[in-house]
Write a protein that holds these residues in place. Structure first.
Motif, PDB file in Angstrom:
ATOM      1  N   LEU A  77       0.906  -1.100  -0.102  1.00 50.69           N
ATOM      2  CA  LEU A  77      -0.050  -0.059   0.132  1.00 50.69           C
ATOM      3  C   LEU A  77       0.744   1.325  -0.101  1.00 50.69           C
ATOM      4  CD1 LEU A  77      -2.534   1.317   0.189  1.00 50.69           C
ATOM      5  CD2 LEU A  77      -2.607   1.137   2.539  1.00 50.69           C
ATOM      6  N   LYS A  78       1.881   1.186   0.956  1.00 49.73           N
ATOM      7  CA  LYS A  78       2.831   2.379   0.952  1.00 49.73           C
ATOM      8  C   LYS A  78       3.516   2.765  -0.769  1.00 49.73           C
ATOM      9  CE  LYS A  78       4.305   2.052   5.783  1.00 49.73           C
ATOM     10  NZ  LYS A  78       5.510   1.683   6.545  1.00 49.73           N
ATOM     11  N   GLN A  79       3.915   1.596  -1.217  1.00 55.65           N
ATOM     12  CA  GLN A  79       4.618   1.737  -2.322  1.00 55.65           C
ATOM     13  C   GLN A  79       3.485   2.134  -3.549  1.00 55.65           C
ATOM     14  OE1 GLN A  79       7.191  -1.319  -3.830  1.00 55.65           O
ATOM     15  NE2 GLN A  79       7.433  -2.046  -1.443  1.00 55.65           N
ATOM     16  N   ALA A  80       2.430   1.696  -3.533  1.00 57.83           N
ATOM     17  CA  ALA A  80       1.346   2.216  -4.389  1.00 57.83           C
ATOM     18  C   ALA A  80       0.808   3.702  -4.159  1.00 57.83           C
ATOM     19  CB  ALA A  80       0.015   1.622  -4.279  1.00 57.83           C
ATOM     20  N   HIS A  81       1.096   3.982  -2.923  1.00 60.82           N
ATOM     21  CA  HIS A  81       0.677   5.466  -2.633  1.00 60.82           C
ATOM     22  C   HIS A  81       2.072   6.270  -3.079  1.00 60.82           C
ATOM     23  CE1 HIS A  81       1.011   9.016   0.210  1.00 60.82           C
ATOM     24  NE2 HIS A  81      -0.322   9.132  -0.247  1.00 60.82           N
ATOM     25  N   LEU A  82       3.007   6.000  -2.985  1.00 61.64           N
ATOM     26  CA  LEU A  82       4.104   6.693  -3.531  1.00 61.64           C
ATOM     27  C   LEU A  82       4.007   6.732  -5.070  1.00 61.64           C
ATOM     28  CD1 LEU A  82       7.314   5.153  -1.616  1.00 61.64           C
ATOM     29  CD2 LEU A  82       6.335   7.444  -1.366  1.00 61.64           C
ATOM     30  N   ARG A  83       3.456   5.737  -5.680  1.00 60.59           N
ATOM     31  CA  ARG A  83       3.313   5.944  -7.249  1.00 60.59           C
ATOM     32  C   ARG A  83       2.302   6.811  -7.688  1.00 60.59           C
ATOM     33  NH1 ARG A  83       3.895   1.282 -10.789  1.00 60.59           N
ATOM     34  NH2 ARG A  83       5.589   0.942  -9.623  1.00 60.59           N
ATOM     35  N   VAL A  84       1.302   6.942  -6.647  1.00 57.02           N
ATOM     36  CA  VAL A  84       0.065   7.679  -6.979  1.00 57.02           C
ATOM     37  C   VAL A  84       0.551   9.332  -6.540  1.00 57.02           C
ATOM     38  CG1 VAL A  84      -2.128   8.553  -5.610  1.00 57.02           C
ATOM     39  CG2 VAL A  84      -1.702   6.098  -6.287  1.00 57.02           C
ATOM     40  N   ALA A  85       1.735   9.304  -5.617  1.00 59.75           N
ATOM     41  CA  ALA A  85       2.079  10.676  -5.170  1.00 59.75           C
ATOM     42  C   ALA A  85       2.785  11.333  -6.584  1.00 59.75           C
ATOM     43  CB  ALA A  85       2.602  10.794  -4.041  1.00 59.75           C
ATOM     44  N   GLU A  86       3.632  10.413  -7.176  1.00 57.10           N
ATOM     45  CA  GLU A  86       4.441  10.636  -8.135  1.00 57.10           C
ATOM     46  C   GLU A  86       3.766  11.249  -9.411  1.00 57.10           C
ATOM     47  OE1 GLU A  86       6.835   6.978  -8.702  1.00 57.10           O
ATOM     48  OE2 GLU A  86       8.167   7.695  -7.064  1.00 57.10           O
ATOM     49  N   ALA A  87       2.411  10.512  -9.502  1.00 57.67           N
ATOM     50  CA  ALA A  87       1.552  10.826 -10.490  1.00 57.67           C
ATOM     51  C   ALA A  87       0.984  12.116 -10.514  1.00 57.67           C
ATOM     52  CB  ALA A  87       0.501   9.871 -10.806  1.00 57.67           C
ATOM     53  N   GLY A  88       1.156  12.925  -9.380  1.00 53.09           N
ATOM     54  CA  GLY A  88       0.841  14.422  -8.859  1.00 53.09           C
ATOM     55  C   GLY A  88      -0.550  14.159  -8.363  1.00 53.09           C
ATOM     56  N   LEU A  89      -1.050  13.015  -7.685  1.00 54.05           N
ATOM     57  CA  LEU A  89      -2.120  12.981  -7.103  1.00 54.05           C
ATOM     58  C   LEU A  89      -2.129  12.987  -5.332  1.00 54.05           C
ATOM     59  CD1 LEU A  89      -3.682  10.540  -9.355  1.00 54.05           C
ATOM     60  CD2 LEU A  89      -4.506  12.770  -9.159  1.00 54.05           C
ATOM     61  N   ASP A  90      -2.934  13.527  -4.661  1.00 56.50           N
ATOM     62  CA  ASP A  90      -2.735  13.498  -3.216  1.00 56.50           C
ATOM     63  C   ASP A  90      -4.190  12.741  -2.674  1.00 56.50           C
ATOM     64  OD1 ASP A  90      -0.667  15.253  -3.052  1.00 56.50           O
ATOM     65  OD2 ASP A  90      -2.020  17.007  -3.189  1.00 56.50           O
ATOM     66  N   PHE A  91      -3.924  11.696  -1.748  1.00 58.81           N
ATOM     67  CA  PHE A  91      -4.881  10.977  -1.151  1.00 58.81           C
ATOM     68  C   PHE A  91      -5.706  12.074  -0.264  1.00 58.81           C
ATOM     69  CE2 PHE A  91      -6.453   9.049   2.717  1.00 58.81           C
ATOM     70  CZ  PHE A  91      -7.157   7.931   2.216  1.00 58.81           C
ATOM     71  N   VAL A  92      -7.229  11.916  -0.433  1.00 55.28           N
ATOM     72  CA  VAL A  92      -8.028  12.577   0.529  1.00 55.28           C
ATOM     73  C   VAL A  92      -8.495  11.858   1.347  1.00 55.28           C
ATOM     74  CG1 VAL A  92     -10.172  14.130   0.298  1.00 55.28           C
ATOM     75  CG2 VAL A  92      -8.386  14.111  -1.581  1.00 55.28           C
ATOM     76  N   ASN A  93      -9.367  10.776   1.234  1.00 46.52           N
ATOM     77  CA  ASN A  93      -9.939   9.843   2.124  1.00 46.52           C
ATOM     78  C   ASN A  93     -10.207   8.534   1.451  1.00 46.52           C
ATOM     79  OD1 ASN A  93     -12.183  11.089   0.605  1.00 46.52           O
ATOM     80  ND2 ASN A  93     -13.432  10.193   2.456  1.00 46.52           N
ATOM     81  N   ALA A  94     -10.645   7.717   2.238  1.00 46.96           N
ATOM     82  CA  ALA A  94     -11.137   6.367   1.833  1.00 46.96           C
ATOM     83  C   ALA A  94     -12.169   5.525   2.772  1.00 46.96           C
ATOM     84  CB  ALA A  94      -9.887   5.320   1.878  1.00 46.96           C
ATOM     85  N   ASP A  95     -12.815   5.000   2.324  1.00 43.42           N
ATOM     86  CA  ASP A  95     -13.871   4.194   3.240  1.00 43.42           C
ATOM     87  C   ASP A  95     -13.637   2.577   2.664  1.00 43.42           C
ATOM     88  OD1 ASP A  95     -16.128   3.579   4.886  1.00 43.42           O
ATOM     89  OD2 ASP A  95     -17.546   3.944   3.095  1.00 43.42           O
ATOM     90  N   VAL A  96     -13.594   1.782   3.846  1.00 43.58           N
ATOM     91  CA  VAL A  96     -13.359   0.386   3.711  1.00 43.58           C
ATOM     92  C   VAL A  96     -14.635  -0.459   4.149  1.00 43.58           C
ATOM     93  CG1 VAL A  96     -11.855  -1.684   3.813  1.00 43.58           C
ATOM     94  CG2 VAL A  96     -10.937   0.710   3.406  1.00 43.58           C
ATOM     95  N   THR A  97     -15.103  -1.361   3.593  1.00 43.64           N
ATOM     96  CA  THR A  97     -15.937  -2.268   4.285  1.00 43.64           C
ATOM     97  C   THR A  97     -15.325  -3.760   4.191  1.00 43.64           C
ATOM     98  OG1 THR A  97     -17.915  -0.816   3.670  1.00 43.64           O
ATOM     99  CG2 THR A  97     -18.418  -3.158   4.416  1.00 43.64           C
ATOM    100  N   VAL A  98     -15.559  -4.375   5.486  1.00 48.62           N
ATOM    101  CA  VAL A  98     -14.871  -5.766   5.547  1.00 48.62           C
ATOM    102  C   VAL A  98     -16.046  -6.619   5.619  1.00 48.62           C
ATOM    103  CG1 VAL A  98     -13.144  -7.420   6.528  1.00 48.62           C
ATOM    104  CG2 VAL A  98     -12.886  -4.841   6.659  1.00 48.62           C
ATOM    105  N   ILE A  99     -16.157  -7.594   4.972  1.00 44.29           N
ATOM    106  CA  ILE A  99     -17.409  -8.603   5.165  1.00 44.29           C
ATOM    107  C   ILE A  99     -16.463  -9.938   5.665  1.00 44.29           C
ATOM    108  CG2 ILE A  99     -19.170  -9.618   3.807  1.00 44.29           C
ATOM    109  CD1 ILE A  99     -18.280  -7.219   1.759  1.00 44.29           C
ATOM    110  N   ILE A 100     -17.096 -10.324   6.725  1.00 38.57           N
ATOM    111  CA  ILE A 100     -16.595 -11.642   7.529  1.00 38.57           C
ATOM    112  C   ILE A 100     -17.666 -11.720   8.744  1.00 38.57           C
ATOM    113  CG2 ILE A 100     -15.376  -9.983   9.175  1.00 38.57           C
ATOM    114  CD1 ILE A 100     -12.902 -12.035   9.032  1.00 38.57           C
ATOM    115  N   GLU A 101     -17.651 -13.103   8.699  1.00 37.03           N
ATOM    116  CA  GLU A 101     -18.637 -13.597   9.660  1.00 37.03           C
ATOM    117  C   GLU A 101     -18.153 -13.712  11.064  1.00 37.03           C
ATOM    118  OE1 GLU A 101     -22.749 -14.618   9.528  1.00 37.03           O
ATOM    119  OE2 GLU A 101     -21.536 -14.264   8.072  1.00 37.03           O
TER     120      GLU A 101
END
Length: 159
Positions: A77-101
């Protein structure tokens, strides 16, 4: 603004640790996969890569490459975030749903938010994690595995 959606699922397996959102959770089984099989981190990685138009986790970190065997998914995830930043984009927010019994994830949600946020160089208030059951239905309801869905928002960096 750019929006990306990510999805990941993994089967439960014996003799593996259960790692979700970078947190090791006590459970009789972990998840099977080439890396540590952290479905939460994988879905979020796909969401930020998708929002940036940079493909997906399988393209960036191919499961056929031995370099990623048992990899820590927060590092991916960190490496992907670095690639995103190199592309000139900033992370704003995220929402994750985990489906598990089971196990119940409520005691681990805040720790997951902190670890995911740290990987994205942001505060925990920018990362939401929720856990849901599948009400006993389907493969998740039978306790065969876990799925995660993530949405991420990126912003183009202004000069």
């Amino acid at each position: 603004m750019r929006v990306g959606v990510g999805y990941d699922s993994h089967r439960f397996a014996d003799r593996r640790k259960l790692i979700l959102g970078g947190v090791t959770i006590p459970h009789l089984q972990g998840l099977t996969g080439h890396s540590d099989a952290d479905a939460v981190a994988h879905a979020l990685t796909d969401a930020i890569l998708g929002a940036a138009g940079l493909g997906d986790i399988g393209t960036m970190f191919p499961p056929t490459d031995p370099a990623w065997r048992d990899a820590n998914s927060l590092e991916l995830l960190k490496q992907a975030h670095l690639r995103v930043a190199e592309a000139g984009l900033d992370f704003v927010n995220a929402d994750v749903t985990v489906i598990i019994e089971r196990p119940r994830l409520a005691p681990y949600i805040d720790a997951m938010r902190e670890k995911l946020a740290a990987a994205l160089v942001t505060g925990a208030s920018s990362v939401s994690v929720k856990a849901k059951t599948n009400e006993g239905m389907g493969w998740i309801g039978r306790g065969e595995g876990v799925a995660a869905i993530a949405v991420a928002l990126l912003a183009e960096r202004r000069a």
